[in-house]
Scaffold this active site. Structure first.
Site, PDB file in Angstrom:
ATOM      1  N   CYS A  40       0.833  -1.206   0.000  1.00 57.77           N
ATOM      2  CA  CYS A  40       0.000   0.000   0.000  1.00 57.77           C
ATOM      3  C   CYS A  40       0.869   1.258   0.000  1.00 57.77           C
ATOM      4  O   CYS A  40       1.560   1.550   0.985  1.00 57.77           O
ATOM      5  CB  CYS A  40      -0.929  -0.027   1.213  1.00 57.77           C
ATOM      6  N   CYS A  43      -0.005   3.900   2.654  1.00 53.95           N
ATOM      7  CA  CYS A  43       0.388   3.399   3.984  1.00 53.95           C
ATOM      8  C   CYS A  43       1.842   3.771   4.282  1.00 53.95           C
ATOM      9  O   CYS A  43       2.191   4.082   5.432  1.00 53.95           O
ATOM     10  CB  CYS A  43       0.224   1.883   4.063  1.00 53.95           C
TER      11      CYS A  43
END
Length: 290
Positions: A40, A43
């Site tokens: 991600c 993230c």
């Protein structure tokens, strides 16, 4: 993005440690739960900022990292739809959260909104020392005088509200709680008082205990009767009997009334002063939820 052992306020949350390291520890210090994954991109932007804040705030909150690929049960329990997603857990309960990567300034505002300030910049109130029990009526008289002398001191108004609640003056206590500023409204004592008021309000016009017990005997799936009986027991000073009813509702239908059994258990945990009993029932609740 495995957490570094040099970061004492950041840890990896797993199904095995979630109840102890997140739910139970959140009764002492707020816990931010960061749902993330290695693949991600956002993230990887958010994670280092959260870890920096955890270090900057020096224990004012803990950061629990949940790898959604490894801990799918936790992600499912929190109904995580996208990542990154961050939740704030206080007092064993999810109180707020947000999806996506926020900049550091907005993250600090989010923390401030929930009364979380860097530990080095804020002197938290000292824990109340053990003392001989006070007469709540005498305390009300004393605190009324202090509030009259210091009308700008909201902390004294919170003290007065708590004393009033112990004397049964729920209406006046609620009015004082409603008037508190945001920083005190999220004080653990104010939250506990709100839980007491909520339980007391549920018993207005409620059937007597014998009627509720008969209803459950006739139909063990009468979850409304179980809930009211649990509240009756808590208010009457029989915490274990009350918790047993809430736990049984959770066992029979965890989604009853949009999560009422879990909310009732959390509210009861805020009220009950027996830490060993609360800890035992937190573990029972977690075993049913996770």
């Amino acid at each position: 993005m495995t957490t570094d052992t040099a970061q004492p306020h950041v840890f990896d949350a797993t199904t095995a440690n979630f109840e102890a390291d997140v739910l139970q520890r959140s009764t002492q210090v707020p816990v931010l739960v960061d749902f993330w994954a290695e693949w991600c991109g956002p993230c990887k932007q958010l994670g280092p900022i959260l870890e920096k804040l955890a270090d900057d705030y020096n224990g004012a909150f803990l950061l629990a990292k949940v790898d959604v690929d490894k801990e799918q049960e936790i992600a499912a329990a929190f109904q995580v739809r996208s990542i990154p997603t961050v939740f704030l857990v206080k007092g064993g309960q999810l109180v707020d959260g947000f999806p996506g990567a926020l900049p550091e300034g907005q993250l600090r505002e989010f923390l401030k909104h929930h009364g979380i300030e860097p530990a080095a910049a804020a002197e938290p109130a000292a824990a109340e020392p053990d003392a001989a029990p006070l007469d709540p009526h005498a305390e009300v008289v004393r605190l009324r005088g202090e509030v009259a002398d210091h009308p700008e001191d909201d902390a004294r108004k919170l003290d007065l509200a708590l004393a009033l609640l112990k004397t049964g003056a729920a209406r006046e206590a609620e009015q004082l709680l409603d008037a508190l500023p945001a920083n005190l409204a999220h004080d653990d004592r104010a939250v506990s008082a709100r839980s007491r008021l909520g339980f007391a309000a549920l018993l207005d016009n409620a059937p007597p205990v014998e009627v509720l017990e008969a209803a459950i005997a006739g139909n063990p799936d009468d979850l409304r009767a179980r809930h009211l009986l649990g509240v009756q027991r808590i208010v009457a000073g029989e915490p274990q009997a009350g918790l047993d009813q809430f736990l049984e509702i959770l066992r029979r239908d965890r989604n009853y009334e949009d999560g009422l059994p879990r909310r009732s258990l959390i509210d009861a945990f805020r009220i009950i002063e027996d830490e060993d009993l609360v800890g035992a029932y937190r573990r029972k609740m977690s075993s049913l939820l996770f």
